[in-house]
Design a protein around this motif. Structure first.
Motif, PDB file in Angstrom:
ATOM      1  N   TRP A 102       0.823  -1.207   0.000  1.00 31.33           N
ATOM      2  CA  TRP A 102       0.000   0.000   0.000  1.00 31.33           C
ATOM      3  C   TRP A 102       0.857   1.257   0.000  1.00 31.33           C
ATOM      4  CZ3 TRP A 102      -5.142   0.010  -0.678  1.00 31.33           C
ATOM      5  CH2 TRP A 102      -5.862  -1.147  -0.384  1.00 31.33           C
ATOM      6  N   CYS A 103       2.079   1.162   0.530  1.00 28.48           N
ATOM      7  CA  CYS A 103       2.915   2.357   0.659  1.00 28.48           C
ATOM      8  C   CYS A 103       3.215   3.004  -0.686  1.00 28.48           C
ATOM      9  CB  CYS A 103       4.203   2.063   1.419  1.00 28.48           C
ATOM     10  SG  CYS A 103       5.436   1.113   0.519  1.00 28.48           S
ATOM     11  N   MET A 104       3.044   2.269  -1.769  1.00 30.22           N
ATOM     12  CA  MET A 104       3.269   2.846  -3.096  1.00 30.22           C
ATOM     13  C   MET A 104       1.956   3.208  -3.785  1.00 30.22           C
ATOM     14  SD  MET A 104       6.425   3.273  -3.316  1.00 30.22           S
ATOM     15  CE  MET A 104       6.931   3.528  -4.999  1.00 30.22           C
ATOM     16  N   MET A 105       0.864   3.126  -3.053  1.00 36.26           N
ATOM     17  CA  MET A 105      -0.433   3.523  -3.603  1.00 36.26           C
ATOM     18  C   MET A 105      -0.938   4.815  -2.966  1.00 36.26           C
ATOM     19  SD  MET A 105      -2.201  -0.208  -3.963  1.00 36.26           S
ATOM     20  CE  MET A 105      -3.759   0.458  -4.463  1.00 36.26           C
ATOM     21  N   ILE A 106      -0.221   5.305  -1.985  1.00 35.56           N
ATOM     22  CA  ILE A 106      -0.600   6.527  -1.286  1.00 35.56           C
ATOM     23  C   ILE A 106      -0.041   7.702  -2.073  1.00 35.56           C
ATOM     24  CG2 ILE A 106      -0.309   7.797   0.874  1.00 35.56           C
ATOM     25  CD1 ILE A 106       0.126   4.991   2.176  1.00 35.56           C
TER      26      ILE A 106
END
Length: 185
Positions: A102-106
């Motif tokens: 998820w850290c690359m979807m924020i």
């Protein structure tokens, strides 16, 4: 049958062929249906990348990683650059990605504003911690992990409340709208 239906069915079959369980495919259909509208060649390319990184197709993180890598290369590079600005190496960012895709979807803005708030406004972070811990914290979880656990520093809770009251007074959250800096409980 319309073109989009053909693509959707083809992409579902590609996910199955790559070991993604039906339960995860249903999740994709529900929450990220646009993923199933991708060009099959692009989906296959991303699936290969996700497998090379080491994600397990039977795990939830696999489909999240697919969604994250489906972003344009320029979006991916911008997000990598944000983490670099906060002192993370590419290896550290990829390690975070393998643990919490998820850290690359924020959005880059949310990453910057949240880290800035915790580091510069609150002065809470003196050593590296998981970005996901911060970005995924509800207010009660945040308080438990970073504020109330320091019984020897009761002024920390007071400082937090003052900063929170100040942000509410100005009526801004991380998107510049009314609310708080943290995700809702």
């Amino acid at each position: 049958m319309c073109y989009h239906s053909v693509i959707t069915f083809r992409n579902i079959e590609i996910l199955r062929q790559n070991g993604v369980p039906d339960s995860k495919i249903v999740w994709v259909c529900t929450y990220y249906p646009r993923l199933l509208e991708a060009k099959p060649d692009r989906l296959n390319e991303v699936l290969e990348d996700v497998k090379k990184i080491g994600f397990n197709p039977s795990k939830f993180q696999f489909v999240i990683a697919i969604q994250a890598l489906m972003a344009s290369k320029s979006t991916w590079k911008r997000r990598m650059e944000v983490y670099r600005k906060w002192g993370w190496s590419e290896e550290e960012t990829m390690l975070a990605f393998t643990k919490h895709p998820w850290c690359m979807m924020i959005s880059e803005k949310k990453i910057m504003v949240v880290l800035n708030f915790y580091v510069n406004t609150m002065g809470l972070i003196k050593e590296p911690i998981s970005i996901w811990t911060l970005l995924d914290s509800t207010e009660s979880l945040f308080l438990k992990k970073f504020v109330t656990c320091y019984e020897e520093a009761p002024q920390l809770l007071k400082l937090y409340q003052e900063k929170l009251d100040l942000s509410k007074l100005h009526g801004r959250d991380y998107d510049g709208k009314s609310g708080s800096y943290l995700l809702p409980n």
